[in-house]
Design an enzyme around this catalytic site. Structure first.
Site, PDB file in Angstrom:
ATOM      1  N   ASP A   8      -6.526   8.964   9.188  1.00 13.42           N
ATOM      2  CA  ASP A   8      -5.541   8.429   8.776  1.00 13.42           C
ATOM      3  C   ASP A   8      -4.690   9.104   7.808  1.00 13.42           C
ATOM      4  O   ASP A   8      -4.166   8.650   6.774  1.00 13.42           O
ATOM      5  CB  ASP A   8      -6.261   7.430   7.661  1.00 13.42           C
ATOM      6  CG  ASP A   8      -7.459   6.447   8.600  1.00 13.42           C
ATOM      7  OD1 ASP A   8      -7.456   6.645   9.803  1.00 13.42           O
ATOM      8  OD2 ASP A   8      -7.936   5.710   7.839  1.00 13.42           O
ATOM      9  N   ASP A  46      -5.421   3.891  10.654  1.00 13.07           N
ATOM     10  CA  ASP A  46      -5.782   2.529  10.265  1.00 13.07           C
ATOM     11  C   ASP A  46      -4.678   1.735  10.648  1.00 13.07           C
ATOM     12  O   ASP A  46      -3.599   2.044  10.460  1.00 13.07           O
ATOM     13  CB  ASP A  46      -5.567   2.624   8.763  1.00 13.07           C
ATOM     14  CG  ASP A  46      -6.662   1.878   7.794  1.00 13.07           C
ATOM     15  OD1 ASP A  46      -7.685   1.471   8.495  1.00 13.07           O
ATOM     16  OD2 ASP A  46      -6.260   1.481   6.790  1.00 13.07           O
ATOM     17  N   HIS A  48      -3.803  -2.463  10.755  1.00 13.88           N
ATOM     18  CA  HIS A  48      -4.425  -3.588  10.119  1.00 13.88           C
ATOM     19  C   HIS A  48      -3.051  -4.684  10.574  1.00 13.88           C
ATOM     20  O   HIS A  48      -1.886  -4.469  10.355  1.00 13.88           O
ATOM     21  CB  HIS A  48      -4.465  -3.953   8.618  1.00 13.88           C
ATOM     22  CG  HIS A  48      -5.585  -2.948   8.055  1.00 13.88           C
ATOM     23  ND1 HIS A  48      -6.808  -3.003   8.287  1.00 13.88           N
ATOM     24  CD2 HIS A  48      -5.392  -2.029   7.144  1.00 13.88           C
ATOM     25  CE1 HIS A  48      -7.594  -2.070   7.972  1.00 13.88           C
ATOM     26  NE2 HIS A  48      -6.467  -1.267   6.947  1.00 13.88           N
ATOM     27  N   HIS A  52      -4.816  -9.320   7.183  1.00 15.39           N
ATOM     28  CA  HIS A  52      -6.220  -8.631   6.907  1.00 15.39           C
ATOM     29  C   HIS A  52      -6.819  -9.067   5.554  1.00 15.39           C
ATOM     30  O   HIS A  52      -6.101  -8.810   4.690  1.00 15.39           O
ATOM     31  CB  HIS A  52      -6.158  -7.136   7.231  1.00 15.39           C
ATOM     32  CG  HIS A  52      -7.453  -6.316   7.420  1.00 15.39           C
ATOM     33  ND1 HIS A  52      -8.230  -5.897   6.546  1.00 15.39           N
ATOM     34  CD2 HIS A  52      -7.991  -6.286   8.705  1.00 15.39           C
ATOM     35  CE1 HIS A  52      -9.253  -5.665   7.127  1.00 15.39           C
ATOM     36  NE2 HIS A  52      -9.289  -5.553   8.270  1.00 15.39           N
ATOM     37  N   HIS A  81      -1.299  -2.503   3.522  1.00 13.97           N
ATOM     38  CA  HIS A  81      -1.165  -0.981   3.997  1.00 13.97           C
ATOM     39  C   HIS A  81      -1.328  -1.023   5.499  1.00 13.97           C
ATOM     40  O   HIS A  81      -2.264  -2.040   5.967  1.00 13.97           O
ATOM     41  CB  HIS A  81      -2.038  -0.023   3.055  1.00 13.97           C
ATOM     42  CG  HIS A  81      -3.557  -0.262   3.454  1.00 13.97           C
ATOM     43  ND1 HIS A  81      -4.291  -1.100   3.006  1.00 13.97           N
ATOM     44  CD2 HIS A  81      -4.250   0.473   4.393  1.00 13.97           C
ATOM     45  CE1 HIS A  81      -5.471  -1.237   3.463  1.00 13.97           C
ATOM     46  NE2 HIS A  81      -5.467  -0.038   4.248  1.00 13.97           N
ATOM     47  N   LYS A 106      -8.247   1.453  14.294  1.00 15.69           N
ATOM     48  CA  LYS A 106      -9.493   0.942  13.544  1.00 15.69           C
ATOM     49  C   LYS A 106      -8.894  -0.080  12.500  1.00 15.69           C
ATOM     50  O   LYS A 106      -7.716  -0.004  12.183  1.00 15.69           O
ATOM     51  CB  LYS A 106     -10.351   1.772  12.856  1.00 15.69           C
ATOM     52  CG  LYS A 106      -9.677   2.708  11.757  1.00 15.69           C
ATOM     53  CD  LYS A 106     -10.570   3.770  11.007  1.00 15.69           C
ATOM     54  CE  LYS A 106      -9.854   4.514  10.066  1.00 15.69           C
ATOM     55  NZ  LYS A 106      -9.804   3.731   8.933  1.00 15.69           N
ATOM     56  N   CYS A 151     -12.458   6.772   3.964  1.00 18.74           N
ATOM     57  CA  CYS A 151     -12.420   6.802   5.539  1.00 18.74           C
ATOM     58  C   CYS A 151     -12.779   8.324   5.930  1.00 18.74           C
ATOM     59  O   CYS A 151     -13.545   8.309   6.765  1.00 18.74           O
ATOM     60  CB  CYS A 151     -10.948   6.466   6.146  1.00 18.74           C
ATOM     61  SG  CYS A 151     -10.573   4.919   5.907  1.00 18.74           S
TER      62      CYS A 151
HETATM   63  C1  VGL Z   1      -8.648   3.695   3.857  1.00 19.34           C
HETATM   64  C2  VGL Z   1      -8.757   2.152   2.028  1.00 19.34           C
HETATM   65  C3  VGL Z   1      -8.414   1.154   2.963  1.00 19.34           C
HETATM   66  C4  VGL Z   1      -8.607   5.116   4.158  1.00 19.34           C
HETATM   67  C5  VGL Z   1      -8.098   2.900   4.602  1.00 19.34           C
HETATM   68  O1  VGL Z   1      -8.163   5.572   5.097  1.00 19.34           O
HETATM   69  O2  VGL Z   1      -9.206   5.851   3.369  1.00 19.34           O
HETATM   70  N1  VGL Z   1      -8.852   3.608   2.607  1.00 19.34           N
HETATM   71  N2  VGL Z   1      -8.088   1.545   4.461  1.00 19.34           N
HETATM   72 ZN    ZN Z   2      -7.195   0.049   5.486  1.00 18.16          ZN
END
Ligand code: VGL
Ligand code: ZN
Length: 203
Positions: A8, A46, A48, A52, A81, A106, A151
């Site tokens: 990510d 990531d 979404h 979401h 995000h 994801k 993550c």
């Molecule tokens: C993440 C919070 C929400 C991450 C992703 O990449 O760590 N944290 N979505």
């Molecule tokens: Zn996320």
């Protein structure tokens, strides 16, 4: 065979982004240098939908960083995000993507969050990453990226569960909450993973 997983490294997790991880940008030169030492480099993204349920904005009256029950799982509510196809969901333009052979997305199911690159948080669905790595004869997995306490941590835990020798490269991650990351490291070590520094690999 060794794989490097880039978790990510997207604009929204970098300074100026919507869920910025403090000093997240400092990992990018290290991650770029590390890549040449691996047989395989894979990234997660990531990704979404705007509706979401991990977004506080989709729960009237709730604020980011509050915790709710979402379909039976504890869920931290986040600022919006990494919305699919938005600028914030793109990989940093400082990140070298030339060696990245595959991207695993994801967080696409609006009803469940997905921290790990291998499974959603309820283990309802696999991303296919474990079988992909096994298909390429990978036995060692090195995890870097953002965020260390979410993550990166969940991906490292699942890599251990999937039977890979698992390494978290500490100076190639930054966390949302540093206390959370200290706990995460202890947990990874207790499960058989190892914490390394990039200098252990590239001198
Ligand atoms: C993440 C919070 C929400 C991450 C992703 O990449 O760590 N944290 N979505
Ligand atoms: Zn996320």
């Amino acid at each position: 065979m060794r794989a490097l997983l880039l978790i990510d490294i997207q604009n929204d997790f970098l300074p100026g982004g919507r869920l910025a991880v403090e000093k997240g940008d400092e990992i990018i030169p290290i991650v770029n240098d590390l890549q040449q030492h691996f047989n395989l480099v894979v990234a997660t993204q990531d990704w979404h939908p705007a509706n979401h349920k991990s977004f506080a904005s989709n729960h009237p009256g709730k604020n980011p960083f509050e915790i709710i029950d979402l379909n039976g799982l504890e869920q931290v509510l986040w600022p919006d995000h990494c919305i699919q196809s938005s600028e914030g969901a793109l990989f940093s333009n400082q990140l070298n993507m030339d060696k990245v052979e595959a991207i695993f997305r994801k967080g696409t199911n609006s009803e469940i969050d997905s921290y790990s690159g291998f499974y959603d948080n309820g283990y309802l669905k696999s991303t296919g990453l474990a079988d992909y790595l096994r298909g390429k004869q990978i036995t060692e997995v090195y995890v870097v990226g953002l965020a260390g306490d979410y993550c990166v941590y969940y991906t490292a835990k699942d890599a251990i569960k999937e039977g890979f020798q698992t390494f978290l490269i500490e100076d190639a991650t930054r966390s949302i909450d540093n206390q959370g990351f200290e706990k995460a490291k202890l947990d990874i070590v207790s499960k058989g993973g190892k914490i390394l520094q990039s200098t252990d690999l590239i001198g």
